[in-house]
Write a protein that holds these residues in place. Structure first.
Motif, short mmCIF file in Angstrom:
data_model
loop_
_atom_site.label_atom_id
_atom_site.label_comp_id
_atom_site.label_asym_id
_atom_site.label_seq_id
_atom_site.Cartn_x
_atom_site.Cartn_y
_atom_site.Cartn_z
N SER A 48 24.16 18.09 -45.70
CA SER A 48 23.17 17.13 -45.94
C SER A 48 22.77 17.02 -47.56
O SER A 48 22.76 18.21 -48.12
CB SER A 48 21.87 17.44 -45.35
N PRO A 49 22.58 15.99 -48.04
CA PRO A 49 22.18 15.77 -49.29
C PRO A 49 20.76 16.21 -49.69
O PRO A 49 20.25 16.34 -50.76
CB PRO A 49 22.47 14.25 -49.99
N TYR B 64 14.99 23.41 -48.57
CA TYR B 64 13.61 23.42 -48.31
C TYR B 64 12.89 22.21 -47.85
O TYR B 64 12.13 22.51 -47.04
CB TYR B 64 12.91 23.93 -49.56
N ARG B 65 13.44 21.01 -48.26
CA ARG B 65 12.82 19.73 -47.73
C ARG B 65 13.18 19.74 -46.38
O ARG B 65 12.40 19.22 -45.45
CB ARG B 65 13.43 18.70 -48.43
#
Lengths: 265, 265
Positions: free
Chosen positions: B12-13, B17-18
């Motif tokens: 995933s881009p 942490y997000r």
């Protein structure tokens, strides 16, 4: 020169930097100092007030963070231009409200597509997790200045084809009313604040510490179905929220009804 | 164990942490993870997710700052107890609203005295600078937990003797109505956010970065005189602001009237 306005009472228990800060805030709040006015230089203040450099710096840096002052490297500090607070028109098109305020609204669309609802979105909208929702993620600007980042989810079944709209200038509420015959009738809004993500700070040009004013809203139609779930992140200096409430009817304290009148400006 | 819920998509881009942060927020928002639930230890997450320590720390520290998690030194991270948002009852006694919510309101009074109005206060109240005003500065608590710091100014001529009241438990709005026959009829409220002063951060037990949710209000009586000017600083996690608005009457977009109904809870 403003020299005569700022002073420090050496016998006051209030810290010197706080005294300076309060005087500047008062002068700006009361309109005595107008936007663009230059403050005395750090050197002048050290001499006239007899305080330390760190005292002046603390006062000024906090005033910049609070939106009272702006600093211009090499030129000094100036009274900041402050946006008037914007009425919370929970049920009125933001686009229209801005046009009436004399500014040109636009959006930079980051995402506009049909997605599967995450558990949180499904719960907000009252649909099943995985159900199709239209997701609109945009930065809203006034005269090209970014004010707020908005994420909106709507049930796809209610607004088929909405994901194909170009939201650069389109108004979501106008579309709901005119194209889909959906009448927003009631809204529940929660306002809070939190640290901004680095992406948000960049988009909204927030200073340090990066603070986000958050406005989350559920909008209901006349049949009390949720037609929209939105999470907005405002630049608190550029887009504070204003609310007008008045007492509509009263029958003892228990019957109090407060009313927010949407004032046209 | 919660291990199965958290995962990282390495393709995933979205930063790792997000991804972790979004999953925790979703789980808390949807009620899947309830207050007090313990999170997996940092060590467990490093192993199961295959991410770096700094990734886990960044996600968790931001979640603590946003009020989703609490950390207990040596014990780990837990899902935080979150306060329900409080309805903005611009015209209803906060004391009464809290009692009806089942919590015991009280105040720690910092100052309560007659003062000369500063330019900013005079402008807010519509009196002359230097005119006598009653100044009340208090920390408002619910079940002994500090929620908000409130500064209130009232024209002394309107409320003679008010400065002698013990506001530890007294309700200002009740006094206005019952003792002074002043009926608050309309309010203008502006909500924003800014960095908290060190004093404010201490009083409200704010974490870092210390963020203040600010609620400034002018209250008018039935003759449209300003009877109260208040500036409140809320702990944004403990006292977010909730507003309900509904369409009362409508005659085209220009005649929209939104209404905030004060719901009794």
């Amino acid at each position: 020169m403003l020299r005569s306005v700022l002073y420090v009472d050496k016998f006051s228990p209030v810290p010197f930097y706080r005294q300076i800060k309060n005087q500047v805030r008062d002068a700006v709040d009361t309109g005595i100092w107008v936007a663009g006015r230059k403050l005395p230089s750090e050197r002048e203040l050290l001499t006239t007030l007899g305080v330390s450099r760190i005292t002046v710096r603390q006062a000024f840096s906090e005033l910049v963070a609070e939106g009272y002052l702006t600093s211009s490297p090499g030129r000094g500090f100036f009274v900041a231009a402050r946006s008037p607070a914007q009425e919370l028109h929970a049920l009125v098109s933001h686009t229209e409200a801005m046009r009436e305020g004399g500014v040109e609204p636009s959006s930079r669309v980051l995402t506009c597509e049909v997605q599967a609802a995450s558990p949180a979105v499904a719960r907000g909208l009252g649909v099943s997790p995985g159900a199709e929702v239209v997701y609109l993620h945009r930065v809203r600007l006034a005269d090209s200045v970014p004010l707020t980042i908005q994420q909106v989810w709507l049930p796809h079944a209610v607004v088929p084809g909405l994901a194909e709209v170009d939201f650069t200038t389109a108004s979501l509420f106008e579309l709901l009313r005119e194209r889909y015959q959906v009448q927003p009738a009631r809204a529940e809004t929660v306002i809070s604040a939190r640290p901004a993500d680095p992406d948000e700070a960049g988009e909204l040009e927030l200073g340090e510490p990066a603070i986000a004013l958050t406005v989350d809203q559920l909008t209901f139609d006349e049949d009390d179905r949720v037609v929209e779930f939105s999470r907005s992140v405002h630049n608190p200096l550029r887009l504070p929220v204003r609310i007008s409430q008045s007492v509509a009817t009263r029958s003892g304290a228990a019957g109090l009804l407060a009313r927010a009148s949407v004032e046209r400006r």
